[in-house]
Write an enzyme that holds these catalytic residues in place. Structure first.
Site, mmCIF file in Angstrom:
data_model
loop_
_atom_site.group_PDB
_atom_site.id
_atom_site.type_symbol
_atom_site.label_atom_id
_atom_site.label_comp_id
_atom_site.label_asym_id
_atom_site.label_seq_id
_atom_site.Cartn_x
_atom_site.Cartn_y
_atom_site.Cartn_z
ATOM 1 N N CYS A 205 -53.846 11.502 38.087
ATOM 2 C CA CYS A 205 -53.446 12.767 38.677
ATOM 3 C C CYS A 205 -54.384 13.125 39.829
ATOM 4 O O CYS A 205 -55.429 12.532 40.006
ATOM 5 C CB CYS A 205 -53.467 13.877 37.625
ATOM 6 S SG CYS A 205 -52.543 13.465 36.134
ATOM 7 N N ARG B 274 -51.196 10.177 43.898
ATOM 8 C CA ARG B 274 -51.821 9.983 42.588
ATOM 9 C C ARG B 274 -50.970 10.541 41.452
ATOM 10 O O ARG B 274 -51.310 10.367 40.278
ATOM 11 C CB ARG B 274 -53.196 10.657 42.568
ATOM 12 C CG ARG B 274 -54.182 10.078 43.559
ATOM 13 C CD ARG B 274 -55.529 10.781 43.453
ATOM 14 N NE ARG B 274 -56.191 10.443 42.207
ATOM 15 C CZ ARG B 274 -57.164 9.550 42.077
ATOM 16 N NH1 ARG B 274 -57.565 8.878 43.134
ATOM 17 N NH2 ARG B 274 -57.729 9.321 40.917
ATOM 18 N N TRP C 43 -49.278 13.124 37.096
ATOM 19 C CA TRP C 43 -48.560 11.951 36.610
ATOM 20 C C TRP C 43 -48.586 12.062 35.089
ATOM 21 O O TRP C 43 -49.644 11.991 34.473
ATOM 22 C CB TRP C 43 -49.246 10.668 37.081
ATOM 23 C CG TRP C 43 -48.521 9.408 36.726
ATOM 24 C CD1 TRP C 43 -47.524 8.804 37.418
ATOM 25 C CD2 TRP C 43 -48.763 8.576 35.576
ATOM 26 N NE1 TRP C 43 -47.123 7.659 36.784
ATOM 27 C CE2 TRP C 43 -47.862 7.491 35.656
ATOM 28 C CE3 TRP C 43 -49.642 8.647 34.498
ATOM 29 C CZ2 TRP C 43 -47.832 6.487 34.700
ATOM 30 C CZ3 TRP C 43 -49.603 7.648 33.540
ATOM 31 C CH2 TRP C 43 -48.702 6.583 33.639
ATOM 32 N N ASN D 161 -57.587 15.112 34.755
ATOM 33 C CA ASN D 161 -57.081 13.766 34.965
ATOM 34 C C ASN D 161 -57.693 12.889 33.881
ATOM 35 O O ASN D 161 -58.908 12.891 33.694
ATOM 36 C CB ASN D 161 -57.483 13.253 36.352
ATOM 37 C CG ASN D 161 -56.944 11.870 36.646
ATOM 38 O OD1 ASN D 161 -56.079 11.368 35.948
ATOM 39 N ND2 ASN D 161 -57.457 11.260 37.699
ATOM 40 N N GLY D 162 -56.861 12.139 33.141
ATOM 41 C CA GLY D 162 -57.357 11.300 32.057
ATOM 42 C C GLY D 162 -56.569 11.531 30.786
ATOM 43 O O GLY D 162 -55.489 12.124 30.803
ATOM 44 N N GLU E 180 -46.643 -11.623 43.884
ATOM 45 C CA GLU E 180 -46.843 -10.365 44.603
ATOM 46 C C GLU E 180 -45.560 -9.915 45.292
ATOM 47 O O GLU E 180 -45.252 -8.711 45.345
ATOM 48 C CB GLU E 180 -47.980 -10.528 45.622
ATOM 49 C CG GLU E 180 -48.163 -9.359 46.572
ATOM 50 C CD GLU E 180 -48.541 -8.052 45.889
ATOM 51 O OE1 GLU E 180 -48.547 -7.010 46.575
ATOM 52 O OE2 GLU E 180 -48.831 -8.060 44.668
ATOM 53 N N LYS F 170 -43.739 -6.298 44.681
ATOM 54 C CA LYS F 170 -43.407 -5.331 45.720
ATOM 55 C C LYS F 170 -41.941 -4.924 45.626
ATOM 56 O O LYS F 170 -41.602 -3.740 45.743
ATOM 57 C CB LYS F 170 -43.682 -5.924 47.106
ATOM 58 C CG LYS F 170 -45.130 -5.943 47.488
ATOM 59 C CD LYS F 170 -45.669 -4.527 47.715
ATOM 60 C CE LYS F 170 -47.156 -4.497 47.497
ATOM 61 N NZ LYS F 170 -47.581 -4.587 46.090
ATOM 62 N N GLU G 157 -41.233 -2.682 42.443
ATOM 63 C CA GLU G 157 -41.874 -1.383 42.339
ATOM 64 C C GLU G 157 -41.362 -0.364 43.342
ATOM 65 O O GLU G 157 -41.412 0.836 43.079
ATOM 66 C CB GLU G 157 -43.401 -1.500 42.427
ATOM 67 C CG GLU G 157 -43.974 -1.913 43.751
ATOM 68 C CD GLU G 157 -45.498 -2.054 43.689
ATOM 69 O OE1 GLU G 157 -46.137 -1.392 42.865
ATOM 70 O OE2 GLU G 157 -46.046 -2.838 44.497
ATOM 71 N N HIS H 241 -37.324 -25.469 33.290
ATOM 72 C CA HIS H 241 -37.730 -25.297 31.899
ATOM 73 C C HIS H 241 -37.263 -23.968 31.322
ATOM 74 O O HIS H 241 -37.875 -23.444 30.391
ATOM 75 C CB HIS H 241 -39.262 -25.411 31.790
ATOM 76 C CG HIS H 241 -39.779 -26.756 32.177
ATOM 77 N ND1 HIS H 241 -39.635 -27.875 31.383
ATOM 78 C CD2 HIS H 241 -40.414 -27.175 33.303
ATOM 79 C CE1 HIS H 241 -40.168 -28.916 31.989
ATOM 80 N NE2 HIS H 241 -40.650 -28.521 33.155
ATOM 81 N N LYS I 156 -50.800 5.820 42.480
ATOM 82 C CA LYS I 156 -51.641 4.908 43.249
ATOM 83 C C LYS I 156 -52.858 4.428 42.462
ATOM 84 O O LYS I 156 -53.073 3.240 42.325
ATOM 85 C CB LYS I 156 -52.088 5.608 44.531
ATOM 86 C CG LYS I 156 -52.929 4.736 45.450
ATOM 87 C CD LYS I 156 -52.113 3.608 46.027
ATOM 88 C CE LYS I 156 -52.885 2.794 47.034
ATOM 89 N NZ LYS I 156 -52.120 1.617 47.471
#
Length: 606
Positions: free
Chosen positions: A2, A27, A72, A98-99, A481, A485, A488, A504, A601
């Site tokens: 957050c 955030r 968040w 935050n946490g 990667e 991208k 997300e 396989h 983020k």
């Protein structure tokens, strides 16, 4: 994850808090709120974005002391009630947090038994009631906060206000960042310097277990056992202009386009023309120590982990030291064997990623030698490690990492060159790699210039429900990667596999509705990669190839041609078009590119 902002001084707090929250919205952006103290606490909080909060704050929302928050969600769904700040029953104490408070349920039950009335589902509200219960018997808010936190298990970055003490704010940190900004007869606080740089560039970072009292004319810091600590301010290199979109439609496109310059900054002053080595004094390793390491272990999360995979490949190829990468969240929980002759490297753009920070702390407890590759100067990981490399990529605002990812890969190329030349890499190969690194900014510029053509391809492939990404050896981390991208920011399902693994199992998914993005460098494995493309096409699969040359038209439907560098450095360039592809796919699908759903983020919680 957050965003926290606090202000105390002669100005009205609300506009400063709102501006800071807008800069921290990456955030967390499911709800937002603020509180000011003006003969009592005045609160506004809403489900939604900071813009929604700004619309809800009346013009005469006065007060020179305030705290704000953009969320968040971890405990409780996003709604007005669960939004921060949280107050106690008597509305004396206000807290933003935050946490995660791990023993929140236990504390909540005790507080309810003592008569507290809870209105939200959050763990944060526990803090407000705890502090309120203690402060009523105390003359000191800082004492009340310190005593309350002794009962707390978990992580937190908090800012606390008391309606009856309108001249101070108390902040505290344990596992979640808190940065104090020093102004002229005014003080600021935030969870990220992005919220501070418009007002001050003089900052102080709190350490875990440290608290501070902010007043308009200064601050003091202390520990949980009331021991006074001394802090020296740092000067932040970035200013407010670094956090603007610069005329681009989205931060993400700006940050992709920034990469020629950000890579140049990562390289600046670090390449030696005489000995063809990389100068990395921040590693704090002399040649004897460097030669003594028998293995390198790289840890990170998400894109940092994938950049670490590229780094491990570079270190093995150039320095001939066994190297591998592992998710930090897995590493810290599997009781790893910490070897004295293994060098550990922690990777994090923010330098605050909680799983990576916890892994670093575990390694340090066990006597491991740990380096950091981070972007944020003065961040927690940067302060914990024994040495490292700063990226100097500049601020990255969009949730999806692009320029920090690329600069991380470049930093690993520098580390690999340094280690290689200390060990057995020849001067001629050192010169070859150094010259290749110098070519990167111009080559990245040429890829960025293909943005319109890549956008057309993205519009073609975006309607598909899913995509497969494949690569072999050097190309596999690039494929991972690229898939990250796409998923997300566009929400298109994407999976990455080593190209040799298709037969396989994953080949069963290939068909007209499952296109494949194939990373095909022009290296010693080119023929094998082209054979894989033939297998995909034989089963009706569409292929978008990222490579250095046009293949036979029978092997690929579309091709993005990337400039050729040295084979060891090619993965750095092959990732750039996949960033543009994901961006344009997300735009075509009308996604919120800079703030994708469910993500934030800086991941400062487990």
């Amino acid at each position: 994850m957050c965003g926290i902002v606090a202000y105390i001084g002669p100005k009205d707090a609300a506009p400063i808090l709102l501006e800071g929250l807008q800069r921290l919205e990456y955030r967390g952006y499911d709800s937002a709120g603020l509180v000011v103290n003006n003969k009592g606490l005045k609160v506004r909080k809403v489900k939604g974005r900071v813009a929604d909060l700004a619309a809800a704050v009346p013009a005469r929302f006065k007060g020179g002391l305030g705290i704000g928050h953009t969320r968040w969600a971890t405990h409780g769904v996003p709604n007005d009630v669960n939004a921060h700040p949280h107050l106690d029953t008597k509305e004396r104490i206000a807290v933003v947090h935050n946490g995660i408070i791990e023993n929140a349920d236990e504390l909540r039950a005790k507080l309810i038994a003592d008569g507290a009335v809870f209105v939200s589902e959050t763990d944060t509200e526990v803090l407000a009631h705890l502090i309120a219960r203690i402060v009523q018997d105390s003359d000191s808010l800082e004492e009340a906060v310190r005593e309350a936190l002794k009962s707390v298990v978990g992580t937190y970055g908090i800012a606390v206000m008391d309606a009856e003490r309108g001249s101070e704010i108390v902040v505290a940190r344990n596992g979640s960042p808190i940065v104090i900004g020093i102004g002229e007869k005014e003080m600021f606080c935030a969870s990220d310097v992005a919220a501070l740089v418009r007002y001050t560039r003089q900052v102080v970072h709190l350490e875990d277990g440290e608290l501070a009292v902010l007043k308009a004319d200064g601050f003091h810091t202390f520990t949980m056992d009331a021991r006074v600590t001394s802090k020296e301010p740092l000067t932040v290199d970035w200013d407010a202009g670094h956090y603007d979109t610069g005329g681009f439609e989205h931060y993400l496109l700006k940050e992709i386009s920034d990469q020629p310059e950000s890579v140049a900054r990562t390289l600046r002053g670090r390449l030696d023309d005489r000995f063809h080595i990389a100068h990395l004094g921040g590693l704090n390793l002399d040649p004897r120590e460097t030669r003594a390491f028998r293995r390198v272990k790289i840890i990170g999360c998400g894109s940092a982990y994938y950049a670490g995979q590229i780094g491990a490949q570079l270190i093995e190829e150039l320095a001939r030291i066994p190297a591998d990468a592992e998710p930090a969240s897995e590493f810290r929980y599997r009781s790893p064997v910490v070897e004295h002759d293994t060098l550990y490297v922690a990777v994090s753009q923010s330098g605050e990623t909680y799983d990576t920070l916890a892994a670093v702390q575990e390694l340090k407890r066990k006597g491991g030698r740990v380096l950091g590759v981070v972007n944020a100067v003065g961040s927690a990981i940067a302060r914990e490690v024994d040495g490292g490399v700063y990226l100097h990529a500049g601020p990255e605002v969009s949730v999806a990492s692009t320029k920090a990812f690329t600069s991380t890969a470049v930093a690993f190329a520098l580390i690999a060159l340094h280690f290689g030349r200390v060990r057995d890499l020849s001067p001629s190969d050192g010169r070859r790699i150094a010259d290749g690194l110098r070519r990167l900014p111009e080559q990245i510029e040429r890829i960025v210039e293909q943005s319109d053509a890549i956008a057309a391809l993205a519009r073609k492939y975006a309607p598909h429900p899913g995509m497969m990404f494949v690569g072999r050896v050097r190309g596999y981390p690039v494929a991972r990667e690229g898939a990250q991208k796409l998923k997300e920011i566009s929400y298109v399902h994407a999976e990455a596999y080593p190209a040799s693994e298709l037969k396989h199992g994953p080949l069963a998914l290939i068909g007209p509705d499952m296109p494949t993005v194939a990373v095909v460098p022009d290296d010693e494995l080119l023929d094998k990669n082209l054979t894989t493309l033939g297998e995909i096409r034989a089963r009706g699969g569409k292929v978008l190839m990222i490579g250095h040359r046009e293949p036979d038209a029978k092997l690929a439907d579309d091709v993005i041609v990337v400039p050729k560098n040295e084979v060891e450095l090619d993965p750095i360039l092959l990732g750039i078009p996949l960033q543009l592809f994901a961006y344009h796919a997300a735009v075509a699908l009308e996604r919120d590119v800079d703030k994708p759903r469910n993500l934030a983020k800086s991941v400062t919680v487990e």
